[in-house]
Design a protein around this motif. Structure first.
Motif, PDB file in Angstrom:
ATOM      1  N   MET A   1       0.836  -1.205   0.000  1.00 46.45           N
ATOM      2  CA  MET A   1       0.000   0.000   0.000  1.00 46.45           C
ATOM      3  C   MET A   1       0.873   1.259   0.000  1.00 46.45           C
ATOM      4  N   LEU A   2       1.971   1.235   0.766  1.00 45.79           N
ATOM      5  CA  LEU A   2       2.890   2.378   0.747  1.00 45.79           C
ATOM      6  C   LEU A   2       3.501   2.540  -0.642  1.00 45.79           C
ATOM      7  N   GLY A   3       3.819   1.417  -1.278  1.00 46.78           N
ATOM      8  CA  GLY A   3       4.375   1.475  -2.630  1.00 46.78           C
ATOM      9  C   GLY A   3       3.382   2.079  -3.607  1.00 46.78           C
ATOM     10  N   TRP A   4       2.099   1.685  -3.482  1.00 47.95           N
ATOM     11  CA  TRP A   4       1.115   2.241  -4.417  1.00 47.95           C
ATOM     12  C   TRP A   4       1.006   3.757  -4.238  1.00 47.95           C
ATOM     13  N   TYR A   5       1.021   4.223  -2.970  1.00 52.53           N
ATOM     14  CA  TYR A   5       0.889   5.670  -2.788  1.00 52.53           C
ATOM     15  C   TYR A   5       2.125   6.394  -3.342  1.00 52.53           C
ATOM     16  N   ALA A   6       3.296   5.778  -3.214  1.00 50.59           N
ATOM     17  CA  ALA A   6       4.503   6.396  -3.789  1.00 50.59           C
ATOM     18  C   ALA A   6       4.355   6.513  -5.307  1.00 50.59           C
ATOM     19  N   TRP A   7       3.763   5.485  -5.930  1.00 52.95           N
ATOM     20  CA  TRP A   7       3.505   5.569  -7.369  1.00 52.95           C
ATOM     21  C   TRP A   7       2.493   6.679  -7.666  1.00 52.95           C
ATOM     22  N   TYR A   8       1.468   6.785  -6.850  1.00 50.60           N
ATOM     23  CA  TYR A   8       0.452   7.820  -7.049  1.00 50.60           C
ATOM     24  C   TYR A   8       1.071   9.222  -6.988  1.00 50.60           C
ATOM     25  N   GLU A   9       2.057   9.389  -6.101  1.00 50.21           N
ATOM     26  CA  GLU A   9       2.691  10.702  -5.955  1.00 50.21           C
ATOM     27  C   GLU A   9       3.683  10.991  -7.083  1.00 50.21           C
ATOM     28  N   THR A  10       4.434   9.946  -7.468  1.00 49.14           N
ATOM     29  CA  THR A  10       5.548  10.179  -8.389  1.00 49.14           C
ATOM     30  C   THR A  10       5.282   9.725  -9.816  1.00 49.14           C
TER      31      THR A  10
END
Length: 598
Positions: A186-195
């Motif tokens: 889930m943290l990885g997905w949010y990092a993708w969402y941001e970057t």
């Protein structure tokens, strides 16, 4: 965005390793505080026994083909032998020689690895959960340092010291095997969402596959629901379309399908037992007798976040309020121009991530505390971020006193644990009560005085001090008491010493058995609890005989039964001679040697 220097980051990382290492490992392994507490409950010894039997089967298969998992040559015959070794014993979980299809195999594989490295023991059976929890803490720290700096160390340490994480990181169970990779994904997905960088989206699929191999389809289901809710509320449907990434899906399927297909082919009943019974029926019914009221997970959350409960609930309420406000503004197209800095949407994402498992499993017909473990990390992150944001303005007095009160309550309860284990009294003796009250008052005063004097930045440290002392008190000073009261290990050791030549151990019946387990109404008064049944089986490395299921053995054997039922032994064993061996008072059990039938 707050920038942190490499030197500061290194010192913070070192603090994280030391503090998290203590909370995860102290009292768990022989080298750090001693492994005084054996396996507890029914699940821990049962899962450890499955991993042991799978390792034995794997070793036999490898020995037959004279190969290791990693081939020592690229010749086809060597590659084939290594493949046979790899799949040998690793496909079908087995318990007492029979398939056990309740859970996927990830925990068993990891426990097999630790057993092979450190030998079969209760503490090495817990290392899969400890190691994956450590991975979660480190990756969460690094992720937050990059995408939400400021409260990153607070968040990681709060996560490491919350009661739920400390408890489940020490369990030989599958709960942490699901929660940790799910949260990293889930943290990885949010990092993708941001970057927008696909590398981070890779995390979602990679770690979701791990979580699926730990506990089944619930992990990708929850991830999909949370992401859909988040993007739906933000009306960013294009991000949902871009989340469905073909290489990621192929990676997920390549990791998950081989085992699911292989176990189904070898065990035609797998789909019914695992997907229908242990997923759908477990959720929609009380088949396994884990019914709890609707508010159950509110209580679990309050206890699981201890002693950070007050701060976490305040942080959740604060972020929830901000998310509602932003949602209203976002729906006013004349005013909203999108979030203006990186990480602005993170609290909203964390709120949905924390609330979804709680709401979803509150509707389940079968409730266990570990189901909402994935909700703890986002709440810890919100709490760390909240503490960072209020450093300049200070913490409200009522919240500081609430936090100090929760810490003192935890201190009070843990200091009273030994007297409860010894005397089984809810109302403690005066000297224990005075000691516990004094300890609780010290913890309360320490937190309030230091925080008021030195500010919110010291709140984390001054809370961790009593927690570290409590862990030492519970697992080092009173570890032996815990072992006597909650593990079958001391009983197994006494049986081995009192009857070293007896190879069979029996109980009249298993009490606390579920509807899907065998129960004999005539034997129920003689029932011995499931944790003793599975615990003795692990520590003796042999199935325990149940009179109700297997009949009374004709050979001589050791019998364990409730102490209160000793007077009924003539009725239970009318044609046998029996001799008392010892009484195991802490668990209310009597142990007899039953001689062979003539």
């Amino acid at each position: 965005m707050l920038r942190t220097s490499p030197g500061r980051t290194f010192s913070e990382f070192l603090i994280l390793l030391l503090v998290a290492g203590y909370f995860l490992c102290f009292g768990l392994v022989p080298y750090i505080g001693g492994d005084q507490l054996g396996l507890v409950g029914a699940d821990e010894p049962r899962y450890a026994q499955i991993a042991r039997e799978m390792l034995e089967a794997h070793s036999e298969d490898c020995h037959e083909v004279h190969a290791r998992v990693i081939p020592n040559s690229l010749r086809p015959s060597k590659l084939h032998a290594s493949y046979v070794c790899l799949v040998g014993g690793t496909i079908t979980p087995i318990l007492y020689g029979k398939p056990w299809l309740e859970k996927p195999a990830l925990y068993y594989w990891r426990a097999m690895g630790f057993f092979k490295e450190f030998g079969v023991s209760d503490w090495s059976a817990r290392l899969p959960s400890t190691s994956v929890a450590a991975g979660l803490l480190i990756l969460a720290f690094l992720h937050l340092r990059r995408f939400r700096p400021g409260g990153h160390l607070d968040a990681a340490l709060i996560m490491a010291s919350a009661v739920a994480i400390v408890a489940f990181a020490r369990g030989a169970s599958t709960d942490m095997q699901l929660a940790a990779p799910f949260c990293i994904g889930m943290l990885g997905w949010y990092a993708w969402y941001e970057t927008g960088r696909k590398f981070w989206l890779f995390d979602l699929y990679f770690f979701s596959a791990f979580a699926t191999l730990a506990k089944g389809p619930v992990a990708p289901f929850m991830a999909l629901c949370i992401i859909c809710l988040f993007l739906g509320l933000r009306r960013e449907w294009s991000a949902l379309r871009r989340t469905i990434w073909i290489p990621g899906i192929l990676l997920y399927l390549a990791m998950v399908l081989p085992w699911y297909i292989a176990v189904q082919r070898r065990n035609p009943s797998f789909f019914r037992e695992f997907f229908l019974q242990h997923n759908l029926e477990r959720y929609t019914s009380n088949l396994y007798q884990h019914h709890q009221p609707f508010y159950y997970y509110l209580v679990v959350l309050i206890l699981g976040l201890m002693p950070w409960t007050a701060l976490s609930f305040r942080a959740l309420a604060d972020s929830f309020s901000n998310s509602i406000t932003e949602w209203k503004v976002r729906n006013n197209p004349k005013r909203y121009v999108g979030h203006v800095r990186a990480g602005d949407a993170f609290p909203e994402f964390l709120v949905l991530w924390a609330l979804f498992p709680i709401v979803f499993f509150s509707f389940s017909g079968s409730k266990l505390p570990g189901y909402v473990l994935p909700a703890i990390p986002p709440l810890a992150i919100l709490t760390g971020d909240y503490l960072f944001r209020i450093r300049r303005i200070g913490i409200p007095d009522w919240l500081l006193h609430m936090h100090a009160a929760f810490t003192s309550i935890l201190t009070f309860v843990i200091l009273l644990c030994p007297q409860y284990m010894i005397y089984q009294r809810i109302v403690p003796q005066p000297r224990y009560l005075v000691t516990a009250l004094a300890g609780a008052l010290c913890a309360y005063s320490l937190i309030v005085i230091v925080t008021k004097r030195y500010g919110v930045a010291r709140l984390r440290t001054v809370t961790l001090i009593p927690l570290a002392l409590l862990l030492f008190f519970l697992l080092f000073v009173n570890g032996r008491l815990l072992d006597l009261n909650y593990s079958a290990r001391p009983l197994a050791q006494q049986i081995a010493a009192a009857a070293p030549n007896e190879t069979l151990v029996a109980i009249p019946d298993v009490s606390g058995a579920t509807d899907v387990e065998h129960k004999d109404p005539a034997m129920m008064p003689f029932g011995v609890h499931r944790d003793i049944f599975y615990g003795l089986a692990f520590y003796r490395n042999q199935p325990i005989i149940s009179y109700s299921q297997n009949g009374i053995p004709t050979e001589s054997h050791v019998l364990v039964l409730p102490l209160r039922e000793v007077v009924n032994l003539p009725q239970l064993l009318p044609d046998r001679v029996y001799q008392p061996l010892f009484v195991f008072e802490t668990r209310g059990l009597a142990v007899y040697r039953v001689y062979a039938a003539n």
